[in-house]
Design a protein around this motif. Sequence first.
Motif, PDB file in Angstrom:
ATOM      1  N   SER A 101      13.552  30.118  -7.300  1.00 45.59           N
ATOM      2  CA  SER A 101      12.417  29.366  -7.805  1.00 45.59           C
ATOM      3  C   SER A 101      12.851  28.001  -8.334  1.00 45.59           C
ATOM      4  O   SER A 101      13.902  27.856  -8.954  1.00 45.59           O
ATOM      5  N   LYS A 102      12.007  27.007  -8.040  1.00 42.88           N
ATOM      6  CA  LYS A 102      12.212  25.659  -8.583  1.00 42.88           C
ATOM      7  C   LYS A 102      10.920  25.243  -9.257  1.00 42.88           C
ATOM      8  O   LYS A 102       9.844  25.359  -8.676  1.00 42.88           O
ATOM      9  N   GLY A 103      11.042  24.766 -10.476  1.00 42.47           N
ATOM     10  CA  GLY A 103       9.866  24.316 -11.210  1.00 42.47           C
ATOM     11  C   GLY A 103       9.389  22.973 -10.684  1.00 42.47           C
ATOM     12  O   GLY A 103      10.003  22.365  -9.793  1.00 42.47           O
ATOM     13  N   THR A 104       8.300  22.509 -11.251  1.00 41.33           N
ATOM     14  CA  THR A 104       7.782  21.202 -10.851  1.00 41.33           C
ATOM     15  C   THR A 104       8.740  20.114 -11.315  1.00 41.33           C
ATOM     16  O   THR A 104       9.458  20.275 -12.308  1.00 41.33           O
ATOM     17  N   LYS A 105       8.717  19.015 -10.580  1.00 37.36           N
ATOM     18  CA  LYS A 105       9.598  17.894 -10.949  1.00 37.36           C
ATOM     19  C   LYS A 105       9.172  17.326 -12.297  1.00 37.36           C
ATOM     20  O   LYS A 105       8.007  17.133 -12.564  1.00 37.36           O
ATOM     21  N   LEU A 106      10.159  17.079 -13.105  1.00 31.44           N
ATOM     22  CA  LEU A 106       9.923  16.464 -14.404  1.00 31.44           C
ATOM     23  C   LEU A 106      10.003  14.947 -14.234  1.00 31.44           C
ATOM     24  O   LEU A 106      10.478  14.447 -13.204  1.00 31.44           O
ATOM     25  N   PRO A 107       9.572  14.190 -15.229  1.00 25.09           N
ATOM     26  CA  PRO A 107       9.645  12.724 -15.115  1.00 25.09           C
ATOM     27  C   PRO A 107      11.051  12.215 -14.781  1.00 25.09           C
ATOM     28  O   PRO A 107      11.202  11.185 -14.129  1.00 25.09           O
ATOM     29  N   SER A 108      12.061  12.971 -15.169  1.00 23.66           N
ATOM     30  CA  SER A 108      13.439  12.572 -14.879  1.00 23.66           C
ATOM     31  C   SER A 108      13.777  12.766 -13.406  1.00 23.66           C
ATOM     32  O   SER A 108      14.815  12.318 -12.936  1.00 23.66           O
ATOM     33  N   GLY A 109      12.913  13.468 -12.684  1.00 21.97           N
ATOM     34  CA  GLY A 109      13.176  13.759 -11.280  1.00 21.97           C
ATOM     35  C   GLY A 109      13.883  15.089 -11.073  1.00 21.97           C
ATOM     36  O   GLY A 109      14.061  15.536  -9.949  1.00 21.97           O
ATOM     37  N   CYS A 112      13.629  22.547 -13.342  1.00 23.22           N
ATOM     38  CA  CYS A 112      14.206  23.787 -13.862  1.00 23.22           C
ATOM     39  C   CYS A 112      14.348  24.714 -12.666  1.00 23.22           C
ATOM     40  O   CYS A 112      13.505  24.713 -11.769  1.00 23.22           O
ATOM     41  N   ILE A 113      15.427  25.503 -12.650  1.00 21.14           N
ATOM     42  CA  ILE A 113      15.682  26.319 -11.459  1.00 21.14           C
ATOM     43  C   ILE A 113      16.081  27.745 -11.812  1.00 21.14           C
ATOM     44  O   ILE A 113      16.480  28.040 -12.932  1.00 21.14           O
ATOM     45  N   GLY A 114      15.962  28.613 -10.811  1.00 25.76           N
ATOM     46  CA  GLY A 114      16.425  29.993 -10.921  1.00 25.76           C
ATOM     47  C   GLY A 114      15.437  30.911 -11.607  1.00 25.76           C
ATOM     48  O   GLY A 114      14.354  30.490 -12.016  1.00 25.76           O
ATOM     49  N   PRO A 115      15.814  32.170 -11.721  1.00 28.92           N
ATOM     50  CA  PRO A 115      14.924  33.174 -12.314  1.00 28.92           C
ATOM     51  C   PRO A 115      14.475  32.844 -13.739  1.00 28.92           C
ATOM     52  O   PRO A 115      13.359  33.133 -14.126  1.00 28.92           O
ATOM     53  N   MET A 116      15.364  32.223 -14.520  1.00 33.68           N
ATOM     54  CA  MET A 116      15.016  31.914 -15.912  1.00 33.68           C
ATOM     55  C   MET A 116      14.587  30.459 -16.107  1.00 33.68           C
ATOM     56  O   MET A 116      14.362  30.027 -17.231  1.00 33.68           O
ATOM     57  N   GLN A 117      14.478  29.709 -15.006  1.00 26.89           N
ATOM     58  CA  GLN A 117      14.017  28.321 -15.042  1.00 26.89           C
ATOM     59  C   GLN A 117      14.776  27.491 -16.084  1.00 26.89           C
ATOM     60  O   GLN A 117      14.226  26.973 -17.041  1.00 26.89           O
TER      61      GLN A 117
END
Length: 142
Positions: A101-109, A112-117
């Motif tokens: 899983s990959k979270g939405t892009k943050l302003p930094s570009g 957050c990734i993986g099972p625990m984001q």
Amino acid sequence: MKHNYTLALGLMCLVFFGFTSYTSFNHKNEIAKLEKKVDSIQLETKEVQLTRMIVELQPAIEHNTLIEYKEAITEASKKWKISPILLAAIVFRESSFKQYSKGTKLPSGNRCIGPMQIHPVIHKDKLEERGLKKDHLYDIAV
């Protein structure tokens, strides 16, 4: 004659008390065995509850992935003394049990990734302390 009764009574007492201490010892062993059995049943019950929860929350999960999550969550709950149900709920909330899983892009570009984001840039120092790299965040056990 009195002596024989006294001797017989003494022998009966020895036999009786010897038998009760033997049975008491046996009962203690049996109780210990039953306590171990109850503990293992409770552990199995927790694992069954955890498995059911994961499957209910993510019905499309593959069997091997389910087993991997269950084992990782069980280990982490023991290590950190946290409820396995709570950990599973957090994983579900963060990634729906999707390992990559990959979270939405943050302003930094970044994301957050993986099972625990986990955010690899924000937590870079903590990852380095543990000898982990960004790709490790996709590992279910991590």
